[in-house]
Scaffold this motif. Structure first.
Motif, PDB file in Angstrom:
ATOM      1  N   GLU A 151       0.833  -1.204   0.000  1.00  0.00           N
ATOM      2  CA  GLU A 151       0.000   0.000   0.000  1.00  0.00           C
ATOM      3  C   GLU A 151       0.866   1.251   0.000  1.00  0.00           C
ATOM      4  O   GLU A 151       0.559   2.234  -0.683  1.00  0.00           O
ATOM      5  N   LEU A 152       1.954   1.221   0.755  1.00  0.00           N
ATOM      6  CA  LEU A 152       2.891   2.339   0.765  1.00  0.00           C
ATOM      7  C   LEU A 152       3.527   2.522  -0.605  1.00  0.00           C
ATOM      8  O   LEU A 152       3.719   3.649  -1.077  1.00  0.00           O
ATOM      9  N   ALA A 153       3.837   1.401  -1.279  1.00  0.00           N
ATOM     10  CA  ALA A 153       4.483   1.453  -2.591  1.00  0.00           C
ATOM     11  C   ALA A 153       3.561   2.032  -3.662  1.00  0.00           C
ATOM     12  O   ALA A 153       4.030   2.534  -4.682  1.00  0.00           O
ATOM     13  N   ARG A 154       2.241   1.974  -3.425  1.00  0.00           N
ATOM     14  CA  ARG A 154       1.292   2.496  -4.413  1.00  0.00           C
ATOM     15  C   ARG A 154       0.756   3.877  -4.044  1.00  0.00           C
ATOM     16  O   ARG A 154      -0.185   4.365  -4.662  1.00  0.00           O
ATOM     17  N   ARG A 160      18.754 -13.093  -1.121  1.00  0.00           N
ATOM     18  CA  ARG A 160      18.840 -12.086  -2.188  1.00  0.00           C
ATOM     19  C   ARG A 160      17.746 -11.039  -2.046  1.00  0.00           C
ATOM     20  O   ARG A 160      17.934  -9.870  -2.365  1.00  0.00           O
ATOM     21  N   ALA A 161      16.588 -11.483  -1.567  1.00  0.00           N
ATOM     22  CA  ALA A 161      15.452 -10.573  -1.474  1.00  0.00           C
ATOM     23  C   ALA A 161      15.520  -9.657  -0.255  1.00  0.00           C
ATOM     24  O   ALA A 161      14.867  -8.609  -0.241  1.00  0.00           O
ATOM     25  N   ALA A 162      16.294 -10.044   0.760  1.00  0.00           N
ATOM     26  CA  ALA A 162      16.288  -9.320   2.033  1.00  0.00           C
ATOM     27  C   ALA A 162      16.513  -7.819   1.890  1.00  0.00           C
ATOM     28  O   ALA A 162      15.738  -7.015   2.441  1.00  0.00           O
ATOM     29  N   PRO A 163      17.554  -7.343   1.174  1.00  0.00           N
ATOM     30  CA  PRO A 163      17.748  -5.895   1.068  1.00  0.00           C
ATOM     31  C   PRO A 163      16.618  -5.198   0.310  1.00  0.00           C
ATOM     32  O   PRO A 163      16.287  -4.044   0.592  1.00  0.00           O
ATOM     33  N   VAL A 164      16.028  -5.918  -0.661  1.00  0.00           N
ATOM     34  CA  VAL A 164      14.935  -5.334  -1.432  1.00  0.00           C
ATOM     35  C   VAL A 164      13.703  -5.178  -0.541  1.00  0.00           C
ATOM     36  O   VAL A 164      13.019  -4.145  -0.577  1.00  0.00           O
ATOM     37  N   ILE A 165      13.415  -6.180   0.277  1.00  0.00           N
ATOM     38  CA  ILE A 165      12.284  -6.100   1.207  1.00  0.00           C
ATOM     39  C   ILE A 165      12.491  -4.960   2.189  1.00  0.00           C
ATOM     40  O   ILE A 165      11.574  -4.206   2.512  1.00  0.00           O
ATOM     41  N   THR A 166      13.722  -4.812   2.658  1.00  0.00           N
ATOM     42  CA  THR A 166      14.036  -3.722   3.576  1.00  0.00           C
ATOM     43  C   THR A 166      13.798  -2.368   2.916  1.00  0.00           C
ATOM     44  O   THR A 166      13.271  -1.439   3.536  1.00  0.00           O
ATOM     45  N   LEU A 167      14.171  -2.258   1.656  1.00  0.00           N
ATOM     46  CA  LEU A 167      13.962  -1.004   0.930  1.00  0.00           C
ATOM     47  C   LEU A 167      12.472  -0.688   0.803  1.00  0.00           C
ATOM     48  O   LEU A 167      12.055   0.470   0.930  1.00  0.00           O
ATOM     49  N   TYR A 168      11.647  -1.715   0.563  1.00  0.00           N
ATOM     50  CA  TYR A 168      10.187  -1.521   0.553  1.00  0.00           C
ATOM     51  C   TYR A 168       9.711  -1.054   1.920  1.00  0.00           C
ATOM     52  O   TYR A 168       8.883  -0.150   2.040  1.00  0.00           O
ATOM     53  N   GLU A 169      10.248  -1.679   2.974  1.00  0.00           N
ATOM     54  CA  GLU A 169       9.852  -1.349   4.337  1.00  0.00           C
ATOM     55  C   GLU A 169      10.173   0.104   4.665  1.00  0.00           C
ATOM     56  O   GLU A 169       9.433   0.775   5.393  1.00  0.00           O
TER      57      GLU A 169
END
Length: 402
Positions: A222-225, A338-347
């Motif tokens: 929701e934050l990303a949109r 591999r996904a961990a930093p990307v998830i953090t960036l979303y967070e």
């Protein structure tokens, strides 16, 4: 005397669609078979559609399975005849059921029905187009209706149906059908999966709105949109997660475009621009699709995971006419790492979506708990896209441990 549990009986009311969610072994197939049998013998119904994930599933589960339509006949009843060459089931009173595979939505163009039984819709490979075609053919009789029997999973069609006021929903657990199941099986399932996310889905028949231990969450998406995309981007790439094989049963080819732009706070921000993931096509087709996307979004390079094909991935892209630089990347960490930093960036609010990408977002919410045999191809491509963009703009998120 045969008896049915309340969850196996048609709901009251003026519903058009009955969505029967249940755990493994909860009696879903018997529910569907008995509903169709009663409609044919006592309800005056003569035109029926049977839709399964594959033609093999239709024959082995819905028709000739232990609880299938040819196995539930009472004493004195004549078993319906299955004409395999014409893919139809014929009852002595003339009623007939046409059999369809959810792999072929176009096969539902033309035929029309009074009733439809759809089995395991959560496993349909082309769910929404198949459902749409079926709806257009469900047009005979005074009250055309459909029964959908399935173990629930996070799929766009299931979530859409559950929010539809014309859909009646029933639920049943595996343990509720214990009279017809092995006690050893039930004990093992409870000991191994009781209380787990998988157990709640596969045994209790729950549609999990937010997976336990979810890595991406609804709040993150929701934050990303939450904001509109900018008009220009400083960096744009297309990332590809190629499948290891070809054919209708092969994994999808993940194709995601991402770009970087300055936020109002003058910070570099990552944007997911497009999801062109495709499944069941030849390498030349997915390569051309990725190239067309790159041209459309103005990408400066294409990034492709090379674990499965190595230099062959580059060759396929070049054969399809790629003129952009091609960077091959190799996965040395697990998908979650591999996904961990990307998830953090979303967070942290560092990634936005330039639109709604329903299938990608469903896969993101299920990531980390996807059933065995299913590859998160869209997420893999997303991770490569966002990782590459963050490397190029020099942004490093504060990584949390997962």
């Amino acid at each position: 005397m045969l008896t049915a549990r309340a969850a196996q009986c048609p709901p009251r009311g003026s519903w058009r669609t009955w969505l029967a969610l249940g755990g493994r072994g909860a009696g879903k197939t018997r529910t569907g078979s008995e509903w169709v049998r009663f409609a044919v013998l006592y309800g005056g119904i003569s035109r029926i559609a049977l839709v399964a994930p594959t033609m093999h599933d239709a024959r082995e589960v819905m028709i000739d399975g232990e609880s299938g339509l040819r196995r539930i006949c009472r004493a004195g009843e004549i078993m319906p005849d299955y004409e395999a060459s014409r893919r139809r089931l014929i009852w002595p009173n003339g009623a007939q059921a046409q059999v369809f595979s959810a792999e072929d939505a176009d096969s539902l163009r033309g035929p029309q029905f009074e009733l439809a039984w759809c089995d395991e819709i959560a496993a349909w490979s082309d769910a929404e187009p198949v459902w749409d075609m079926l709806q257009m053919g469900l047009r005979l009789g005074e009250r055309p209706r459909a029964l959908l029997t399935t173990t629930p999973r996070r799929r766009p069609l299931i979530r859409k149906l559950m929010s539809d006021a014309s859909v009646a929903v029933t639920r049943s657990k595996t343990v509720e059908n214990s009279e017809h199941l092995s006690p050893a099986f039930l004990a093992h399932m409870q000991a191994r999966y009781g209380g787990s996310r998988l157990g709640r889905q596969e045994l209790d028949g729950e549609l999990l709105d937010a997976d336990e231990g979810a890595l991406w969450t609804t709040a993150m998406l929701e934050l990303a949109r939450a904001s509109a995309p900018p008009e220009t981007f400083s960096e744009v790439i297309v990332a590809i997660d190629p499948p290891a094989s070809v054919g209708p049963k092969a994994d999808a080819c993940g194709i995601i475009a991402a770009g970087a732009a300055r936020s109002p706070e003058r910070r570099d921000h990552v944007w997911v621009l497009a999801d062109e993931t495709v499944q069941g096509v030849t390498p030349l087709v997915w390569a051309q699709r990725a190239i067309n996307l790159a041209v459309r979004v103005g990408a400066g390079q294409i990034v492709a995971e090379a674990n499965q094909g190595g230099e062959m991935v580059r060759s396929v892209l070049q054969s399809a006419g790629c003129k952009l630089p091609i960077r091959l990347v190799h996965a040395r960490l697990s998908k979650t790492e591999r996904a961990a930093p990307v998830i953090t960036l979303y967070e942290q609010g560092g990634v936005s979506h330039a639109g709604r990408f329903a299938e990608l977002e469903e896969e993101m919410l299920s990531f980390g708990s996807i059933e065995p045999g299913h590859s998160p191809d869209r997420v893999d491509a997303l991770v490569w896209a966002v990782t590459t963009i963050t490397e190029q703009i020099g942004r490093r998120p504060r990584v949390r441990r997962l």
